[in-house]
Design a protein around this motif. Structure first.
Motif, mmCIF file in Angstrom:
data_model
loop_
_atom_site.group_PDB
_atom_site.id
_atom_site.type_symbol
_atom_site.label_atom_id
_atom_site.label_comp_id
_atom_site.label_asym_id
_atom_site.label_seq_id
_atom_site.Cartn_x
_atom_site.Cartn_y
_atom_site.Cartn_z
ATOM 1 N N ALA A 148 0.850 -1.218 0.000
ATOM 2 C CA ALA A 148 0.000 0.000 0.000
ATOM 3 C C ALA A 148 0.877 1.256 0.000
ATOM 4 N N ASP A 149 2.009 1.237 0.770
ATOM 5 C CA ASP A 149 2.908 2.393 0.790
ATOM 6 C C ASP A 149 3.538 2.605 -0.575
ATOM 7 N N ARG A 150 3.941 1.533 -1.236
ATOM 8 C CA ARG A 150 4.539 1.682 -2.553
ATOM 9 C C ARG A 150 3.514 2.188 -3.562
ATOM 10 N N GLN A 175 -5.149 2.004 -7.956
ATOM 11 C CA GLN A 175 -4.270 0.930 -7.485
ATOM 12 C C GLN A 175 -3.855 1.196 -6.043
ATOM 13 N N ALA A 176 -3.603 2.397 -5.676
ATOM 14 C CA ALA A 176 -3.221 2.743 -4.309
ATOM 15 C C ALA A 176 -4.383 2.494 -3.356
ATOM 16 N N GLN A 177 -5.606 2.837 -3.827
ATOM 17 C CA GLN A 177 -6.781 2.571 -2.977
ATOM 18 C C GLN A 177 -6.962 1.078 -2.730
ATOM 19 N N ILE A 178 -6.740 0.297 -3.795
ATOM 20 C CA ILE A 178 -6.898 -1.172 -3.639
ATOM 21 C C ILE A 178 -5.865 -1.708 -2.630
ATOM 22 N N ARG A 179 -4.644 -1.247 -2.727
ATOM 23 C CA ARG A 179 -3.614 -1.721 -1.817
ATOM 24 C C ARG A 179 -3.912 -1.300 -0.385
ATOM 25 N N HIS A 180 -4.419 -0.055 -0.237
ATOM 26 C CA HIS A 180 -4.795 0.379 1.111
ATOM 27 C C HIS A 180 -5.930 -0.473 1.677
ATOM 28 N N GLN A 181 -6.862 -0.838 0.799
ATOM 29 C CA GLN A 181 -7.970 -1.686 1.257
ATOM 30 C C GLN A 181 -7.451 -3.066 1.679
ATOM 31 N N MET A 182 -6.530 -3.607 0.899
ATOM 32 C CA MET A 182 -5.968 -4.915 1.239
ATOM 33 C C MET A 182 -5.195 -4.834 2.557
ATOM 34 N N ALA A 183 -4.515 -3.715 2.737
ATOM 35 C CA ALA A 183 -3.786 -3.551 3.991
ATOM 36 C C ALA A 183 -4.744 -3.451 5.166
ATOM 37 N N ASP A 184 -5.841 -2.746 4.975
ATOM 38 C CA ASP A 184 -6.833 -2.655 6.046
ATOM 39 C C ASP A 184 -7.426 -4.034 6.354
ATOM 40 N N ASP A 185 -7.710 -4.787 5.285
ATOM 41 C CA ASP A 185 -8.265 -6.150 5.511
ATOM 42 C C ASP A 185 -7.260 -7.041 6.253
ATOM 43 N N SER A 186 -6.005 -6.951 5.841
ATOM 44 C CA SER A 186 -4.977 -7.757 6.516
ATOM 45 C C SER A 186 -4.831 -7.346 7.968
ATOM 46 N N LYS A 187 -4.957 -6.032 8.186
ATOM 47 C CA LYS A 187 -4.858 -5.534 9.554
ATOM 48 C C LYS A 187 -6.000 -6.080 10.403
#
Length: 602
Positions: A148-150, A175-187
């Motif tokens: 998500a940071d990248r 793409q950044a929004q998707i990565r942030h969402q995945m990071a939130d889900d992983s969190k």
């Protein structure tokens, strides 16, 4: 104090410790087993020792046990047998109360231990799996955050670049929004798994493991308590037999205290007393006057004062030994009989002549006794039926023994008659079992045997009454012959003549004659009396119950299996044995006999 809280991280060490505890139990079981084997071996050796020194039946040793010292020794042997039995009891109780119980407990302990450590391993595997899930979720959350940071940095870079098209910027933003969402889900997933793991970890270390370790601790404590109880039982088993062992030792002490030296001395007197009196003093013979020698009543030559006739030349003489002479040849004989008219202190017969003492002494030194061969010295051979060859006291004992034996035989015949009478009654009531008339011949034969035995018993009772009613004449010559009675017994064996006459100095009781002694036939009885126990020739089964109330018989119960040691010899009785100490006769009709093939062939 709990293993669950104090030793929460020592699972492997607890597993090793509990296994060591079970090994200790098994070592103690092995120790008790070896102790029981020692007790059994010791008891067996004691029993063999006691049996080794027991007197053999129908042997000379058995006769020796009439003395109190020998009876005391026999009682000691019997007490040692009981003492050995107590060691067998120790072995048996230790085997059942310790070895068997502890072996069963060890098996149960192994199963319980296996179950507890299986649950512990299962709990550990579960917490390790949860830990792995947490680690995977954490790594995934970390990776998604970095992605998500990248993506955010890439979007910001694209948005600042004026040369990039709007479409590319929008794509980078999405793409950044998707990565942030995945990071939130992983969190969120990582947070959920972490909370779950922490809960499970608390349950594992504060509930499950303490419970399992607590059960293992209780199991181990039960093992320790059980080992202590077994050790206490080990001592108690020994303590239980101490009173009985004490009684055995008290019995030995009591037997030792029962020894009566005076009674034993009296028994020796009863066993060897001849009934004669010691020889009297010998009068002085004055040889200073050769032609007028004074002959005393107790000198070797016969005088007119003896009231006895001079023996005829060439006649068979019976010698008499003096106590102070140790030669193996008998002295010159006394006269065979006194004449009816011989009166003490009467006038001497003119035909009688005095012989010089030297001639009498030479005759005394050269005469030879006549005794029976050893074959005739066996039981029942060579001696007179009325035991007149024995001294009075020994003759009385032999006659009494013979009367007792005949009474036993009569009783045995009566028992056999009673058994046949019962059998005849059975045949009469149940003709299909047998012919009652077939028993009559046997009953008549038994009646004849009993009558013969009664007549024989009356004959010996008459002799016994004669011996007990009067004593032999106590003269100088009987005193002299009694003094050398034992010397004659030992010296007379040197010759073996078949002549009916016994050695000189024999004893016979006659109303008007001096008593004479013959070498007692029973002197060598003991050399022929050592008899071994009869071998077993088969088995038998009791068809009816027989109450052996008379001496020589043995009681049996219906259906009992016993050993046959002697077949029916035609008298209607079979000799059987139950064990080494119990044997006797039973009616042949009361048992069913199964003889061994070898016994039948022989």
């Amino acid at each position: 104090m709990s293993w669950g809280t104090e030793l929460w991280d020592q699972f492997d060490n607890l597993e090793k410790h509990t296994q060591w505890g079970i090994d200790v139990l098994e070592k103690y079981i092995k120790f008790v087993k070896e102790r029981t084997e020692i007790e059994i071996s010791y008891a067996k050796q004691l029993r063999n020792l006691s049996k080794k020194y027991q007197p053999k039946k129908n042997s000379k040793e058995e006769e020796e046990y009439k003395y109190t010292s020998c009876k005391s020794f026999l009682a000691t042997l019997n007490e040692m047998n009981d003492y050995a039995g107590q060691h067998e009891v120790i072995s048996e109780n230790m085997t059942f109360q310790i070895t068997a119980e502890l072996t069963r407990f060890v098996q149960e302990l192994k199963q319980e231990r296996k179950s507890h450590f299986h649950d512990g391993r299962k709990a550990q595997q579960y917490i390790e799996t949860s830990w792995k899930q947490l680690e995977a979720s954490k790594r995934r959350f970390e990776r998604d955050c970095k992605e998500a940071d990248r993506a955010q940095q890439y979007f910001e870079k694209m948005d600042a670049d004026i040369n990039v098209t709007k479409a590319d910027v929008e794509k980078a933003r999405q793409q950044a929004q998707i990565r942030h969402q995945m990071a939130d889900d992983s969190k969120a997933e990582y947070s959920s798994i972490l909370q779950k793991f922490n809960h499970e970890q608390r349950e594992h270390y504060h509930t499950q493991i303490p419970n399992i370790f607590q059960k293992i601790q209780e199991m181990e404590e039960r093992r320790i308590v059980r080992l202590g109880e077994c050790m206490k039982t080990y001592a108690e088993v020994d303590r239980q037999v101490i009173p009985i062992i004490g009684k055995c030792l008290d019995g030995i002490t009591k037997a030792a205290e029962s020894i009566d030296q005076k009674k034993d001395s009296q028994l020796v007197i009863e066993a060897f007393k001849s009934g004669f009196e010691p020889p009297g003093d010998i009068d002085f013979e004055d040889f200073t006057q050769p032609m007028k020698r004074t002959v005393s009543e107790s000198s070797l030559s016969n005088s007119r004062w003896d009231g006895k006739s001079e023996p005829r030349p060439g006649s068979k003489s019976k010698g008499k030994l003096w106590p102070f002479i140790k030669k193996n040849k008998p002295p010159p004989p006394p006269p065979a009989s006194a004449s009816p008219s011989a009166v003490p202190n009467g006038p001497q017969s003119p035909k009688q002549q005095k012989e010089p003492l030297s001639h009498r002494f030479n005759e005394f030194m050269t005469s030879k006794p006549k005794i029976h061969c050893f074959r005739s010295l066996k039981r029942g051979g060579g001696g007179p039926e009325d035991f007149s060859n024995l001294p009075p006291e020994q003759r009385r004992k032999k006659l009494q023994q013979k009367v007792d034996e005949l009474n036993k035989d009569i009783q045995k015949e009566m028992d056999q008659r009673d058994a046949l009478t019962k059998m005849k009654d059975v045949y009469i009531k149940n003709p299909q079992m047998g012919d009652a008339a077939s028993v009559d011949h046997k009953l008549a034969e038994l009646g004849q045997n009993m009558e013969k035995l009664r007549l024989e018993a009356q004959k010996f009772e008459g002799w016994l009454a004669e011996v007990e009613g009067r004593l032999p004449v106590r003269t100088e010559q009987t005193r002299r012959q009694s003094g050398m009675y034992d010397t004659q017994n030992t010296s007379a064996v040197n010759n073996c003549a078949q002549d009916r006459e016994s050695p000189d100095g024999s004893y016979t009781e006659e109303p008007s004659q001096e008593s004479e002694m013959k070498v007692p036939v029973t002197e060598f009885d003991d050399e022929f009396d050592d008899e071994e126990p009869l071998p077993t020739i088969g088995t038998c089964k009791a068809l009816y119950t027989f109450e052996g109330q008379n001496e020589g018989t043995i009681s049996v119960t219906e259906g009992e299996m016993l050993y046959v040691i002697e077949e029916d010899k035609g008298d209607g009785w079979t000799r059987i044995r139950r064990n080494e100490e119990e044997e006797g006769y039973v009616p042949t009709s009361y048992v069913e006999v199964y003889l061994d093939k070898n016994a039948k062939d022989s």
